[in-house]
Motif scaffolding. Structure first.
Motif, short mmCIF file in Angstrom:
data_model
loop_
_atom_site.label_atom_id
_atom_site.label_comp_id
_atom_site.label_asym_id
_atom_site.label_seq_id
_atom_site.Cartn_x
_atom_site.Cartn_y
_atom_site.Cartn_z
N THR A 89 40.91 35.61 44.41
CA THR A 89 40.39 36.01 43.11
C THR A 89 41.40 36.86 42.35
O THR A 89 41.61 36.68 41.15
CB THR A 89 39.07 36.79 43.28
OG1 THR A 89 38.15 36.00 44.05
CG2 THR A 89 38.45 37.11 41.94
N GLU A 90 42.05 37.79 43.05
CA GLU A 90 43.07 38.64 42.42
C GLU A 90 44.23 37.79 41.91
O GLU A 90 44.74 38.00 40.80
CB GLU A 90 43.58 39.68 43.42
CG GLU A 90 42.57 40.75 43.78
CD GLU A 90 43.01 41.59 44.97
OE1 GLU A 90 42.45 42.68 45.16
OE2 GLU A 90 43.92 41.15 45.71
N LEU A 93 43.22 35.90 38.71
CA LEU A 93 43.14 36.79 37.55
C LEU A 93 44.52 37.18 37.06
O LEU A 93 44.76 37.27 35.86
CB LEU A 93 42.32 38.04 37.91
CG LEU A 93 40.82 37.82 38.13
CD1 LEU A 93 40.16 39.11 38.62
CD2 LEU A 93 40.16 37.34 36.84
N ASN A 94 45.45 37.41 37.99
CA ASN A 94 46.81 37.78 37.61
C ASN A 94 47.50 36.68 36.82
O ASN A 94 48.41 36.94 36.03
CB ASN A 94 47.64 38.10 38.86
CG ASN A 94 47.30 39.45 39.45
OD1 ASN A 94 46.62 40.26 38.81
ND2 ASN A 94 47.75 39.71 40.66
N GLY A 96 45.82 34.65 34.81
CA GLY A 96 44.99 34.33 33.66
C GLY A 96 44.12 33.11 33.85
O GLY A 96 43.72 32.45 32.88
N GLU A 98 40.63 31.16 35.40
CA GLU A 98 39.22 31.42 35.67
C GLU A 98 38.88 30.97 37.09
O GLU A 98 38.85 29.78 37.39
CB GLU A 98 38.34 30.67 34.66
CG GLU A 98 36.85 30.90 34.87
CD GLU A 98 35.99 30.05 33.95
OE1 GLU A 98 34.77 30.01 34.15
OE2 GLU A 98 36.56 29.41 33.03
N CYS A 100 36.30 31.06 40.52
CA CYS A 100 34.89 31.19 40.89
C CYS A 100 34.73 30.86 42.37
O CYS A 100 35.43 29.99 42.90
CB CYS A 100 34.04 30.25 40.04
SG CYS A 100 32.27 30.34 40.40
N SER A 164 35.45 38.86 44.79
CA SER A 164 36.53 39.14 45.73
C SER A 164 35.99 39.82 46.98
O SER A 164 35.31 40.85 46.90
CB SER A 164 37.57 40.05 45.06
OG SER A 164 38.47 40.57 46.02
#
Length: 241
Positions: A89-90, A93-94, A96, A98, A100, A164
């Motif tokens: 998850t990290e 996100l890093n 950009g 999406e 799930c 996460s």
């Protein structure tokens, strides 16, 4: 169409980057398809080709675009890149993206010998078994199975695993993951993986087995995962001792 605001304090090249990223996200430029040329972009937005080139160079260095000599600039198929003890998850996100986690199975079972040995358990203890589908931009790119001793986390709910796991373990139980003992190997998709990953024919996928170890040396949980190798990259630093 989004426009460049030349009166904005935000640099023009950065505004252009966001416009290009937005077009890619909307599907106006598909993976492995060419984007507009520097000349076309310059005329379209009324900015210099030097500014266009600066925006494109950054997107190339960030892995969003790639160039082919004599052909142009293309959209790169996006893959999640995970490094060291960073959670899926990290990592998403890093970049950009999406991400799930779809929790498919959540139950308590008795640990088998393999799980006992990897986690250093003395007896046939109860463990949480959690199976999750990992998605990027709503596409399933991985399936993960986790085994966590009940005695380490007590009462926990299925929905807790939608985010996460590292964050969950830190925020709720004050466990900090220090390092991960990981084995990576290439395997060929079987019938179940072909269906899950929506593949038309057998292909190599990445198998990950890992023990997640806390900063106090506790083997907290064991993981077995499969990932599409065209959508997932695992970066590893190897040191010569």
């Amino acid at each position: 169409m989004m426009e460049i605001n030349k009166k904005s304090p935000i640099p023009i090249y950065f505004q252009l980057k966001q416009i290009i990223l937005n077009r890619i996200k909307k599907g106006e430029w598909l993976p492995d398809s060419p984007i507009s040329s520097e000349r076309e972009l310059s005329e379209m937005f009324g900015v210099s080709r030097m500014t266009i080139r600066q925006a494109l160079n950054e997107l190339v260095s960030e892995g969003i675009l790639y160039r082919e000599k004599g052909k142009g600039t293309f959209v790169r198929e996006q893959r999640i890149e995970q490094s060291d003890a960073m959670s899926f998850t990290e990592a998403a996100l890093n970049q950009g993206l999406e991400a799930c986690n779809i929790v498919k199975n959540f139950e308590i079972e008795v640990a088998d010998m393999s799980v006992m040995e990897r986690l250093g358990l003395d007896n046939y203890e109860d463990v949480y078994y959690i199976q999750r589908f990992r998605t990027i931009e709503k596409m399933i790119i991985g399936v993960e199975e986790m085994y966590i001793p009940v005695k380490y986390i007590g009462n926990i709910k299925k929905d807790d695993f939608k985010g996460s796991v590292y964050k969950l373990l830190k925020d709720k139980y004050d466990y900090s993951i220090d390092h991960v003992k990981t084995t990576l190997e290439a395997v060929i998709t079987g019938p179940d993986e072909l269906k899950l990953f929506n593949l038309k024919e057998p292909a190599p996928i990445l198998k990950v087995t890992a023990v997640h170890v806390t900063d106090k040396g506790l083997n907290l949980y064991y993981e077995e995962s499969l990932y599409r190798s065209d959508k997932y990259v695992f970066n590893v630093n190897i040191y010569r001792r």
